[in-house]
Design a protein around this motif. Structure first.
Motif, PDB file in Angstrom:
ATOM      1  N   GLY A 148       1.033  -1.236  -0.047  1.00  0.00           N
ATOM      2  CA  GLY A 148       0.115   0.037   0.106  1.00  0.00           C
ATOM      3  C   GLY A 148       0.946   1.204  -0.063  1.00  0.00           C
ATOM      4  O   GLY A 148       1.793   1.354   0.834  1.00  0.00           O
ATOM      5  N   ILE A 149       0.497   2.123  -0.884  1.00  0.00           N
ATOM      6  CA  ILE A 149       1.302   3.483  -1.011  1.00  0.00           C
ATOM      7  C   ILE A 149       0.446   4.577  -1.260  1.00  0.00           C
ATOM      8  O   ILE A 149      -0.620   4.572  -2.494  1.00  0.00           O
ATOM      9  N   ASP A 150       0.153   5.468  -0.412  1.00  0.00           N
ATOM     10  CA  ASP A 150      -0.615   6.694  -0.447  1.00  0.00           C
ATOM     11  C   ASP A 150      -2.065   6.243  -0.935  1.00  0.00           C
ATOM     12  O   ASP A 150      -2.493   6.782  -1.885  1.00  0.00           O
ATOM     13  N   GLY A 151      -2.680   5.394  -0.108  1.00  0.00           N
ATOM     14  CA  GLY A 151      -4.064   5.069  -0.454  1.00  0.00           C
ATOM     15  C   GLY A 151      -4.207   3.971  -1.883  1.00  0.00           C
ATOM     16  O   GLY A 151      -5.510   4.041  -2.303  1.00  0.00           O
ATOM     17  N   ARG A 152      -3.433   3.774  -2.420  1.00  0.00           N
ATOM     18  CA  ARG A 152      -3.562   2.608  -3.603  1.00  0.00           C
ATOM     19  C   ARG A 152      -2.605   1.412  -3.369  1.00  0.00           C
ATOM     20  O   ARG A 152      -1.789   1.511  -2.412  1.00  0.00           O
ATOM     21  N   ILE A 153      -2.705   0.589  -4.162  1.00  0.00           N
ATOM     22  CA  ILE A 153      -2.102  -0.620  -3.910  1.00  0.00           C
ATOM     23  C   ILE A 153      -1.159  -0.770  -5.301  1.00  0.00           C
ATOM     24  O   ILE A 153      -1.352  -0.664  -6.509  1.00  0.00           O
ATOM     25  N   GLU A 154       0.192  -1.114  -5.103  1.00  0.00           N
ATOM     26  CA  GLU A 154       1.298  -1.216  -6.062  1.00  0.00           C
ATOM     27  C   GLU A 154       1.127  -2.689  -6.627  1.00  0.00           C
ATOM     28  O   GLU A 154       1.638  -3.647  -5.854  1.00  0.00           O
ATOM     29  N   ALA A 155       0.554  -2.800  -7.739  1.00  0.00           N
ATOM     30  CA  ALA A 155       0.608  -4.205  -8.386  1.00  0.00           C
ATOM     31  C   ALA A 155       1.788  -4.728  -8.930  1.00  0.00           C
ATOM     32  O   ALA A 155       2.241  -5.877  -9.173  1.00  0.00           O
ATOM     33  N   GLY A 156       2.922  -3.737  -9.185  1.00  0.00           N
ATOM     34  CA  GLY A 156       4.192  -4.183  -9.942  1.00  0.00           C
ATOM     35  C   GLY A 156       3.968  -4.129 -11.283  1.00  0.00           C
ATOM     36  O   GLY A 156       2.959  -3.931 -11.817  1.00  0.00           O
ATOM     37  N   ALA A 157       5.084  -4.177 -11.940  1.00  0.00           N
ATOM     38  CA  ALA A 157       5.308  -4.186 -13.426  1.00  0.00           C
ATOM     39  C   ALA A 157       4.366  -5.422 -14.336  1.00  0.00           C
ATOM     40  O   ALA A 157       3.894  -4.975 -15.100  1.00  0.00           O
ATOM     41  N   HIS A 158       4.198  -6.404 -13.668  1.00  0.00           N
ATOM     42  CA  HIS A 158       3.609  -7.496 -14.130  1.00  0.00           C
ATOM     43  C   HIS A 158       2.472  -8.192 -13.397  1.00  0.00           C
ATOM     44  O   HIS A 158       1.823  -9.267 -13.625  1.00  0.00           O
ATOM     45  N   GLY A 159       2.023  -7.370 -12.595  1.00  0.00           N
ATOM     46  CA  GLY A 159       0.787  -7.920 -11.600  1.00  0.00           C
ATOM     47  C   GLY A 159       1.219  -8.695 -10.472  1.00  0.00           C
ATOM     48  O   GLY A 159       0.162  -9.398  -9.742  1.00  0.00           O
ATOM     49  N   TYR A 160       2.538  -8.944 -10.176  1.00  0.00           N
ATOM     50  CA  TYR A 160       2.736  -9.918  -8.840  1.00  0.00           C
ATOM     51  C   TYR A 160       3.211  -9.196  -7.831  1.00  0.00           C
ATOM     52  O   TYR A 160       3.864  -9.909  -7.024  1.00  0.00           O
ATOM     53  N   GLY A 161       3.354  -7.838  -7.668  1.00  0.00           N
ATOM     54  CA  GLY A 161       3.616  -7.205  -6.486  1.00  0.00           C
ATOM     55  C   GLY A 161       3.102  -7.473  -5.205  1.00  0.00           C
ATOM     56  O   GLY A 161       1.930  -7.909  -5.123  1.00  0.00           O
ATOM     57  N   GLY A 162       3.839  -7.807  -4.200  1.00  0.00           N
ATOM     58  CA  GLY A 162       3.172  -8.210  -2.792  1.00  0.00           C
ATOM     59  C   GLY A 162       3.256  -9.613  -2.610  1.00  0.00           C
ATOM     60  O   GLY A 162       2.728 -10.362  -1.513  1.00  0.00           O
ATOM     61  N   GLU A 163       3.743 -10.458  -3.594  1.00  0.00           N
ATOM     62  CA  GLU A 163       3.892 -12.107  -3.249  1.00  0.00           C
ATOM     63  C   GLU A 163       4.647 -12.412  -2.198  1.00  0.00           C
ATOM     64  O   GLU A 163       5.645 -13.156  -2.587  1.00  0.00           O
ATOM     65  N   ILE A 164       4.460 -12.110  -1.214  1.00  0.00           N
ATOM     66  CA  ILE A 164       5.344 -12.425  -0.013  1.00  0.00           C
ATOM     67  C   ILE A 164       5.549 -13.670   0.493  1.00  0.00           C
ATOM     68  O   ILE A 164       6.250 -14.293   0.845  1.00  0.00           O
ATOM     69  N   GLY A 165       4.315 -14.517   0.233  1.00  0.00           N
ATOM     70  CA  GLY A 165       4.342 -15.883   0.138  1.00  0.00           C
ATOM     71  C   GLY A 165       5.134 -16.699  -0.538  1.00  0.00           C
ATOM     72  O   GLY A 165       5.555 -18.077  -0.143  1.00  0.00           O
ATOM     73  N   HIS A 166       5.972 -16.150  -1.595  1.00  0.00           N
ATOM     74  CA  HIS A 166       6.864 -16.742  -2.294  1.00  0.00           C
ATOM     75  C   HIS A 166       8.142 -15.983  -2.241  1.00  0.00           C
ATOM     76  O   HIS A 166       8.950 -16.773  -3.207  1.00  0.00           O
ATOM     77  N   VAL A 167       8.534 -15.426  -1.265  1.00  0.00           N
ATOM     78  CA  VAL A 167       9.747 -15.329  -0.804  1.00  0.00           C
ATOM     79  C   VAL A 167      10.529 -16.485  -0.068  1.00  0.00           C
ATOM     80  O   VAL A 167       9.845 -17.236   0.823  1.00  0.00           O
ATOM     81  N   VAL A 168      11.509 -16.927  -0.546  1.00  0.00           N
ATOM     82  CA  VAL A 168      12.198 -17.957   0.278  1.00  0.00           C
ATOM     83  C   VAL A 168      12.842 -17.686   1.311  1.00  0.00           C
ATOM     84  O   VAL A 168      13.840 -16.883   1.341  1.00  0.00           O
ATOM     85  N   VAL A 169      12.480 -17.990   2.484  1.00  0.00           N
ATOM     86  CA  VAL A 169      13.087 -18.003   3.781  1.00  0.00           C
ATOM     87  C   VAL A 169      13.605 -19.108   4.157  1.00  0.00           C
ATOM     88  O   VAL A 169      14.451 -18.915   5.366  1.00  0.00           O
ATOM     89  N   ARG A 170      13.589 -20.440   3.674  1.00  0.00           N
ATOM     90  CA  ARG A 170      14.461 -21.600   4.214  1.00  0.00           C
ATOM     91  C   ARG A 170      14.754 -22.128   2.900  1.00  0.00           C
ATOM     92  O   ARG A 170      14.261 -23.038   2.348  1.00  0.00           O
ATOM     93  N   PRO A 171      15.908 -21.656   2.391  1.00  0.00           N
ATOM     94  CA  PRO A 171      16.386 -22.291   1.074  1.00  0.00           C
ATOM     95  C   PRO A 171      16.534 -23.840   1.176  1.00  0.00           C
ATOM     96  O   PRO A 171      17.115 -24.292   2.280  1.00  0.00           O
ATOM     97  N   GLY A 172      16.132 -24.335   0.197  1.00  0.00           N
ATOM     98  CA  GLY A 172      16.258 -25.935   0.247  1.00  0.00           C
ATOM     99  C   GLY A 172      15.117 -26.683   0.949  1.00  0.00           C
ATOM    100  O   GLY A 172      15.200 -27.869   1.355  1.00  0.00           O
ATOM    101  N   GLY A 173      14.021 -25.837   1.595  1.00  0.00           N
ATOM    102  CA  GLY A 173      13.228 -26.243   2.643  1.00  0.00           C
ATOM    103  C   GLY A 173      11.960 -27.024   1.768  1.00  0.00           C
ATOM    104  O   GLY A 173      12.107 -27.448   0.505  1.00  0.00           O
ATOM    105  N   PRO A 174      10.824 -26.914   2.375  1.00  0.00           N
ATOM    106  CA  PRO A 174       9.826 -27.743   1.781  1.00  0.00           C
ATOM    107  C   PRO A 174       9.521 -27.257   0.371  1.00  0.00           C
ATOM    108  O   PRO A 174       9.378 -26.147  -0.022  1.00  0.00           O
ATOM    109  N   ALA A 175       8.801 -28.228  -0.459  1.00  0.00           N
ATOM    110  CA  ALA A 175       8.621 -28.009  -1.900  1.00  0.00           C
ATOM    111  C   ALA A 175       7.384 -26.923  -1.848  1.00  0.00           C
ATOM    112  O   ALA A 175       6.316 -27.370  -1.093  1.00  0.00           O
ATOM    113  N   CYS A 176       7.416 -26.163  -2.601  1.00  0.00           N
ATOM    114  CA  CYS A 176       6.158 -25.040  -2.862  1.00  0.00           C
ATOM    115  C   CYS A 176       5.421 -25.326  -4.238  1.00  0.00           C
ATOM    116  O   CYS A 176       6.158 -25.902  -5.274  1.00  0.00           O
ATOM    117  N   GLY A 177       4.248 -25.268  -4.203  1.00  0.00           N
ATOM    118  CA  GLY A 177       3.421 -25.421  -5.686  1.00  0.00           C
ATOM    119  C   GLY A 177       3.838 -24.466  -6.618  1.00  0.00           C
ATOM    120  O   GLY A 177       3.655 -24.815  -7.739  1.00  0.00           O
TER     121      GLY A 177
END
Length: 310
Positions: A148-177
């Motif tokens: 969220g920036i100044d009352g709007r949502i930043e979607a990113g250049a390709h519409g995938y902005g904010g996809e924090i669920g796919h930030v790798v926090v445990r390299p080599g960890g459980p397989a993701c879809g």
């Protein structure tokens, strides 16, 4: 009274409202999505529900809606009004904006991603009111987010902005879809906690809510499962803090229903990980499961504002 149709299409149910320009809800309604009947039936259900809402507006409020907003899951092309793909609902390249506009007699229609519209609502009329920079994190079956920036949502250049669920926090960890390993949602989503707790307690039907209750009851096995999820979530938030520097992190979704059982250790874990970064305020979402429908209504009002100023 002037109003817009606000519709959130979920995997199992649809939530809707008639929304005034100040964000107040004039009418609420819910329907099953009916995905068990196939994709065509789902699309028919969406169009029928929107038409019913328009009729309700005319009957109860004395006027037709002036626009409509719809939030859907999956991949979308907001600019062209296309619901590109949804694994749960089975569609590909669905021209949803065009179909809804035709069904509603030429009404302007805005199409948005469900989590980003939820973030928009939280930012404007929920936990982020008055905040100029925030990160909205939804902890559900997976994990998604919105910047969220100044009352709007930043979607990113390709519409995938904010996809924090796919930030790798445990390299080599459980397989993701998504094809990677160790993504945040494989460790800290409600479904990840449910799986881990079911394995730990030996009950295949155990879920994240049961894990939270066991944590509160002092079960050490539950505490370990919970700690793993909280630590991963804190790592993801700190990474986002370094990149985006939001003043507030709004956490919603099913896992956030645990309240202080989640937020107390999460705030501590985030604070312990920060070095030079300014600490964000970590708060629970306020709008719960109505956020996406309310956000869809706000998109509809924004669409009208854009058309007036264009």
């Amino acid at each position: 009274m002037k109003h817009v149709i606000a519709l959130d299409v979920g995997g199992t149910g649809m939530k809707a409202a008639l929304l005034a320009q100040d964000g107040s809800v004039l009418l609420e309604a819910r329907r099953p999505t009916g995905r068990e009947h196939g994709t065509d039936a789902v699309v028919t259900a969406i169009l029928d529900f929107a038409a019913e809402l328009a009729d309700e507006g005319r009957t109860r409020l004395g006027s037709a809606p002036v626009a409509a907003g719809v939030a859907v899951p999956g991949t979308i092309d907001e600019k062209n009004g296309i619901a590109v793909f949804s694994a749960n609902l089975g569609w590909r390249d669905l021209p949803l904006r065009k179909l809804l506009g035709e069904r509603l007699g030429g009404l302007p229609v805005a199409l948005g991603h469900d989590v980003r519209t939820g973030g928009l609502a939280e930012g404007r009329i929920g936990a982020g009111r008055g905040v100029d920079r925030f990160l909205f994190v939804a902890l559900g079956t997976g994990i998604a987010g919105a910047i969220g920036i100044d009352g709007r949502i930043e979607a990113g250049a390709h519409g995938y902005g904010g996809e924090i669920g796919h930030v790798v926090v445990r390299p080599g960890g459980p397989a993701c879809g998504c094809g990677a390993r160790g993504c945040l949602e494989t460790l800290a989503s409600a479904s990840a906690v449910s799986r881990a707790w079911a394995d730990a307690c030996g009950d295949p039907d155990a879920d994240a809510a049961a894990c939270a209750a066991a944590v509160e009851a002092g079960d050490p096995r539950a505490a370990e499962v919970w700690r793993t999820a909280v630590d991963a979530l804190a790592d993801g938030i700190v990474l986002a803090q370094s990149l985006l520097d939001p003043s507030t992190v709004i956490v919603g979704g099913g896992l956030a229903e645990a309240g202080d059982t989640l937020f107390t250790p999460l705030r501590t874990a985030v604070s312990e990980r920060l070095t030079f970064q300014m600490p964000p305020v970590v708060v629970p979402a306020e709008l719960r499961d109505t956020a996406a429908s309310l956000g869809a209504g706000l998109l509809a009002w924004d669409l009208l504002s854009t058309e007036v100023t264009a």
